[in-house]
Motif scaffolding. Structure first.
Motif, mmCIF file in Angstrom:
data_model
loop_
_atom_site.group_PDB
_atom_site.id
_atom_site.type_symbol
_atom_site.label_atom_id
_atom_site.label_comp_id
_atom_site.label_asym_id
_atom_site.label_seq_id
_atom_site.Cartn_x
_atom_site.Cartn_y
_atom_site.Cartn_z
ATOM 1 N N PRO A 148 0.817 -1.214 0.000
ATOM 2 C CA PRO A 148 0.000 0.000 0.000
ATOM 3 C C PRO A 148 0.853 1.267 0.000
ATOM 4 C CG PRO A 148 -0.936 -1.596 1.507
ATOM 5 C CD PRO A 148 0.368 -2.178 1.030
ATOM 6 N N HIS A 149 0.474 2.167 -0.898
ATOM 7 C CA HIS A 149 1.171 3.451 -1.032
ATOM 8 C C HIS A 149 0.155 4.491 -1.500
ATOM 9 C CE1 HIS A 149 1.309 1.528 -4.970
ATOM 10 N NE2 HIS A 149 1.291 2.739 -5.483
ATOM 11 N N PRO A 150 0.451 5.760 -1.254
ATOM 12 C CA PRO A 150 -0.519 6.828 -1.539
ATOM 13 C C PRO A 150 -0.323 7.447 -2.912
ATOM 14 C CG PRO A 150 1.335 7.725 -0.353
ATOM 15 C CD PRO A 150 1.653 6.266 -0.564
ATOM 16 N N HIS A 151 -1.349 8.116 -3.397
ATOM 17 C CA HIS A 151 -1.244 8.961 -4.594
ATOM 18 C C HIS A 151 -2.089 10.210 -4.390
ATOM 19 C CE1 HIS A 151 0.965 6.327 -7.295
ATOM 20 N NE2 HIS A 151 0.173 5.303 -6.977
ATOM 21 N N THR A 152 -1.678 11.272 -5.077
ATOM 22 C CA THR A 152 -2.462 12.516 -5.136
ATOM 23 C C THR A 152 -2.377 13.090 -6.544
ATOM 24 O OG1 THR A 152 -0.543 13.886 -4.572
ATOM 25 C CG2 THR A 152 -1.956 13.212 -2.737
ATOM 26 N N SER A 204 -5.025 5.484 -1.404
ATOM 27 C CA SER A 204 -3.891 4.561 -1.329
ATOM 28 C C SER A 204 -4.328 3.235 -1.934
ATOM 29 C CB SER A 204 -3.393 4.386 0.109
ATOM 30 O OG SER A 204 -4.427 3.957 0.965
ATOM 31 N N HIS A 205 -3.334 2.514 -2.490
ATOM 32 C CA HIS A 205 -3.663 1.226 -3.111
ATOM 33 C C HIS A 205 -2.479 0.279 -3.061
ATOM 34 C CE1 HIS A 205 -2.091 1.771 -7.520
ATOM 35 N NE2 HIS A 205 -1.378 2.513 -6.718
ATOM 36 N N ALA A 206 -2.765 -0.993 -3.328
ATOM 37 C CA ALA A 206 -1.742 -2.025 -3.401
ATOM 38 C C ALA A 206 -2.007 -2.834 -4.662
ATOM 39 C CB ALA A 206 -1.799 -2.930 -2.173
ATOM 40 N N GLU A 207 -0.942 -3.364 -5.250
ATOM 41 C CA GLU A 207 -1.083 -4.176 -6.454
ATOM 42 C C GLU A 207 -0.197 -5.401 -6.324
ATOM 43 O OE1 GLU A 207 0.041 -0.605 -8.585
ATOM 44 O OE2 GLU A 207 -1.446 -1.093 -10.113
ATOM 45 N N GLU A 208 -0.757 -6.554 -6.670
ATOM 46 C CA GLU A 208 0.053 -7.766 -6.643
ATOM 47 C C GLU A 208 -0.458 -8.735 -7.699
ATOM 48 O OE1 GLU A 208 -0.431 -9.851 -2.845
ATOM 49 O OE2 GLU A 208 -2.165 -8.565 -2.482
#
Ligand code: MN
Length: 314
Positions: free
Chosen positions: A72-76, A116-120
């Motif tokens: 998980p990490h943020p974006h703006t 925020s999101h995570a990708e796997e």
């Protein structure tokens, strides 16, 4: 007034404003985190050209056996466009979205003011795709965050050629994906030896990236690797395949606002980026991603110097 660039005389090297161009942006290899890592080729932002329309980030990865695992990490201030040619990626975000994406479908995440999101990758296997960012204009960048999955996208067909309009408009075909500036992202799939003339807009600037195979774009022979910046002022763009090929076409109205891009944030000032970083460290504003087995990514330290707003090219 002061020129914010460090070497203002370099701007005289700029191609004729508003005209066609052939500028090869070589990109660089970046290893994304994780124990095995995943190698991507990043062609935007590059040193000399940071944007094509509102497109401000272009990562191409694979095809190769890889396990994607991005905590998980943020974006703006941006939209993320996830487009796959092979494999599967599971997206989870702080809105509670959970979506597996497969080739030919679009995952579009609008960060707006904060997400925020995570990708796997759910299974071991070959991964091939692109991760793209679209900068939001100032009037829209504080919008509510959103996530949309688009399984049905419009296509333009010609003999041996299928062009999927991922976002925006091309040749009268308009993607249902929500865009905040006039732009296009399209994948041109060509059989071996096939050719097409794409109808493009003179007010847009364009760039092309070969994702698979080998193709001539406006007469320039391209293989996977560099991004070919094509400039503006065209009404047609010729694409011709050698072997069966996939070509990504990106374009849009030149984005005139200056951005501060740092880590996963797109903002306008150093102070704003500092605030985003602090809010991510403290939790809250960016929400929580449920279901990911692992800790969120901490933001790196800010550089010792102030972050400067940058124009779309130098
Ligand atoms: Mn991301």
């Amino acid at each position: 007034m002061s020129n914010l660039e460090s070497d203002p005389q370099e701007t005289v090297c700029e191609a004729r404003a508003g005209g066609p161009a052939h500028e090869l942006l070589e990109g660089r290899d970046v290893v994304l985190g994780g124990t095995r890592g995943m190698k991507v080729t990043r062609t935007l932002p590059s040193r000399d050209r940071r944007m094509v329309g509102a497109w401000c980030f272009v990562d191409h990865y694979g095809p190769e056996p890889a396990a994607m695992r991005v905590a998980p990490h943020p974006h703006t201030g941006l939209q993320t466009v996830t487009w796959l040619l092979e494999g599967e990626v599971l997206h989870r975000d702080s809105l509670g979205s959970e979506q597996v994406i497969t080739p030919g479908r679009l995952n579009l995440m609008t960060a707006g003011r904060a997400i925020s999101h995570a990708e796997e990758s759910p299974a071991e296997g070959v991964l091939h795709g692109v991760q793209l960012w679209v900068a939001l204009p100032d009037g829209s960048r504080h919008t509510d965050p959103a996530f949309d999955h688009h399984p049905d996208l419009p296509v333009l067909t010609a003999p041996g050629v299928t062009t999927t309009v991922i976002i925006g408009e091309l040749g009268g075909a308009t993607s249902p994906a929500r865009a905040y500036t006039p732009l296009v992202g399209a994948e041109v799939a060509l059989e071996a030896g096939a050719a097409v003339t794409l109808p493009v807009r003179p007010d847009f600037e364009y760039a092309a990236l070969v994702l698979a195979g080998a193709a001539e774009v406006d007469g320039e022979a391209l293989e996977p690797g560099p991004l070919l910046y094509l400039g503006q002022g065209r009404t047609e763009l010729a694409v011709a395949a050698g072997p069966a090929s996939r070509v990504l076409l990106l374009g849009g109205e030149p984005f005139e606002e200056q951005l501060v891009m740092w880590w996963n944030f797109v903002g306008r000032t150093h102070e704003e980026i500092e605030r985003f970083r602090k809010e991510w460290a403290e939790g809250g504003a960016f929400g929580t991603v449920e279901g990911f087995d692992g800790a969120p990514l901490p933001a790196p330290a800010l550089p010792g110097t102030r972050l400067k707003p940058r124009p779309r090219h130098r």
